[in-house]
Design a protein around this motif. Sequence first.
Motif, PDB file in Angstrom:
ATOM      1  N   ASP A  31      17.997  60.874  52.370  1.00  0.00           N
ATOM      2  CA  ASP A  31      18.081  60.423  50.983  1.00  0.00           C
ATOM      3  C   ASP A  31      18.766  59.061  50.902  1.00  0.00           C
ATOM      4  O   ASP A  31      19.150  58.604  49.835  1.00  0.00           O
ATOM      5  CB  ASP A  31      18.804  61.449  50.108  1.00  0.00           C
ATOM      6  CG  ASP A  31      20.204  61.772  50.599  1.00  0.00           C
ATOM      7  OD1 ASP A  31      20.669  61.113  51.562  1.00  0.00           O
ATOM      8  OD2 ASP A  31      20.841  62.666  50.020  1.00  0.00           O
ATOM      9  N   THR A  50       7.639  62.436  51.438  1.00  0.00           N
ATOM     10  CA  THR A  50       8.688  62.178  50.454  1.00  0.00           C
ATOM     11  C   THR A  50       8.699  63.251  49.365  1.00  0.00           C
ATOM     12  O   THR A  50       7.758  64.026  49.216  1.00  0.00           O
ATOM     13  CB  THR A  50       8.500  60.791  49.808  1.00  0.00           C
ATOM     14  OG1 THR A  50       7.253  60.754  49.111  1.00  0.00           O
ATOM     15  CG2 THR A  50       8.517  59.702  50.870  1.00  0.00           C
ATOM     16  N   CYS A  54      13.819  60.588  46.824  1.00  0.00           N
ATOM     17  CA  CYS A  54      13.543  59.568  47.845  1.00  0.00           C
ATOM     18  C   CYS A  54      14.016  58.207  47.352  1.00  0.00           C
ATOM     19  O   CYS A  54      13.699  57.806  46.223  1.00  0.00           O
ATOM     20  CB  CYS A  54      12.042  59.523  48.140  1.00  0.00           C
ATOM     21  SG  CYS A  54      11.586  58.267  49.370  1.00  0.00           S
ATOM     22  N   PRO A  55      14.769  57.468  48.169  1.00  0.00           N
ATOM     23  CA  PRO A  55      15.179  56.116  47.756  1.00  0.00           C
ATOM     24  C   PRO A  55      13.990  55.167  47.785  1.00  0.00           C
ATOM     25  O   PRO A  55      12.949  55.481  48.383  1.00  0.00           O
ATOM     26  CB  PRO A  55      16.230  55.732  48.814  1.00  0.00           C
ATOM     27  CG  PRO A  55      15.914  56.582  49.994  1.00  0.00           C
ATOM     28  CD  PRO A  55      15.322  57.849  49.482  1.00  0.00           C
ATOM     29  N   PRO A  56      14.102  54.001  47.150  1.00  0.00           N
ATOM     30  CA  PRO A  56      12.995  53.039  47.152  1.00  0.00           C
ATOM     31  C   PRO A  56      12.613  52.608  48.565  1.00  0.00           C
ATOM     32  O   PRO A  56      13.477  52.325  49.400  1.00  0.00           O
ATOM     33  CB  PRO A  56      13.557  51.860  46.355  1.00  0.00           C
ATOM     34  CG  PRO A  56      14.614  52.452  45.494  1.00  0.00           C
ATOM     35  CD  PRO A  56      15.229  53.549  46.303  1.00  0.00           C
ATOM     36  N   HIS A  73       3.543  62.073  49.272  1.00  0.00           N
ATOM     37  CA  HIS A  73       4.574  62.514  48.334  1.00  0.00           C
ATOM     38  C   HIS A  73       4.307  63.956  47.922  1.00  0.00           C
ATOM     39  O   HIS A  73       3.194  64.297  47.509  1.00  0.00           O
ATOM     40  CB  HIS A  73       4.585  61.605  47.111  1.00  0.00           C
ATOM     41  CG  HIS A  73       5.738  61.827  46.194  1.00  0.00           C
ATOM     42  ND1 HIS A  73       7.051  61.885  46.630  1.00  0.00           N
ATOM     43  CD2 HIS A  73       5.791  62.006  44.836  1.00  0.00           C
ATOM     44  CE1 HIS A  73       7.848  62.077  45.595  1.00  0.00           C
ATOM     45  NE2 HIS A  73       7.110  62.166  44.500  1.00  0.00           N
ATOM     46  N   HIS A  81       9.870  55.365  44.035  1.00  0.00           N
ATOM     47  CA  HIS A  81      10.142  54.944  45.413  1.00  0.00           C
ATOM     48  C   HIS A  81       9.079  54.034  46.037  1.00  0.00           C
ATOM     49  O   HIS A  81       9.364  53.346  47.017  1.00  0.00           O
ATOM     50  CB  HIS A  81      10.380  56.152  46.319  1.00  0.00           C
ATOM     51  CG  HIS A  81       9.223  57.088  46.451  1.00  0.00           C
ATOM     52  ND1 HIS A  81       8.859  57.969  45.469  1.00  0.00           N
ATOM     53  CD2 HIS A  81       8.357  57.295  47.469  1.00  0.00           C
ATOM     54  CE1 HIS A  81       7.826  58.683  45.866  1.00  0.00           C
ATOM     55  NE2 HIS A  81       7.494  58.293  47.074  1.00  0.00           N
ATOM     56  N   THR A  83       7.209  50.671  46.184  1.00  0.00           N
ATOM     57  CA  THR A  83       7.476  49.329  45.666  1.00  0.00           C
ATOM     58  C   THR A  83       6.315  48.398  46.001  1.00  0.00           C
ATOM     59  O   THR A  83       5.404  48.738  46.767  1.00  0.00           O
ATOM     60  CB  THR A  83       8.761  48.760  46.280  1.00  0.00           C
ATOM     61  OG1 THR A  83       8.532  48.513  47.692  1.00  0.00           O
ATOM     62  CG2 THR A  83       9.933  49.735  46.131  1.00  0.00           C
TER      63      THR A  83
END
Length: 327
Positions: A31, A50, A54-56, A73, A81, A83
């Motif tokens: 995480d 994910t 979930c972080p970016p 995902h 998350h 980008t």
Amino acid sequence: MRPAVASALLDAEARRRLLDLVDVELDVVLDDFTTPTARTALAAAEVLITGWGCPPIDEAALRAAPRLRAVVHTAGSVKPHITEACWRRGIEVTSAASANAVPVAEYTLAAILFANKRVLFARDEYRAAHGREDDWHARLAAAGNYRRRIGIIGASRVGRRVLELLSPFDLDVLLSDPHVDPAEAVRLGARLAPLPELFARCDVVSVHAPQVPSTEGMVSRALLAAMPDGATLINTARGALIDQQALQEELVSGRINAVLDVTTPEVLPASSPLYTLPNVLLTPHIAGSMGGELARMAAFALDELQRWTQGVPFLDPILPEAWDRTA
């Protein structure tokens, strides 16, 4: 994803299947992409599985993951998350949004049928009467689902599933979506209508549009005021799509009803009247996958992972060209 999410999402069967599909360390649940453990894992990763938390996956994370080619995902929206850096890298992305749409649509169907049956009103009146005999046919003369008019805002995954579930019932369904033409609306079992007509004519309006800049606040004070007395608004999408203050004023007046699984803010202050209003059913964002329904999302994600390992295109890819109308 958050470790607690991984534990809830991946049961023993899902873990066995995951191990059959890919080389994976099941104990490495990230995480935070900045830790030494994360950097070691990312360096070798070709695909990320994910979930919520979930972080970016930004430029820094991608630099640490030179071999990364895909993201699968296990939940719905990937916007928290995924980008722009992912699209520049050419990362393939998929999500279990279609699987998560199933329980949301089921919740919506139940809400529509209960709303027209005036279940909340009947419950409260029956409770107050303590079972005494009464002429319920007279008191519920306005109740029932036969030939009611239902408005669906957004032919999203959830919106389309709701339309499918409504098809066996004797209902008149209107649909409002700028990306759908009249012929497609008919194929979906509805008649295309602009928002002002939909709000003015429908007994129940259910919101299923994505939250993007063009949809924030789309359910305006004027549209809410146009709803017939006794009509019901259902929102399982995002609270930001509705003018919350205007909605609260309409609900406090008792003129309309609502079934709200999402609000703005996501958790209303303790002083909010919506917690106790008899014409409001307020739930804590539970329309999506809960409990045993998580297994459906895991299975869908693993099916997508299997396709990727076999060199087969994802069944439900997230595409950059559709990003502006993706939830």
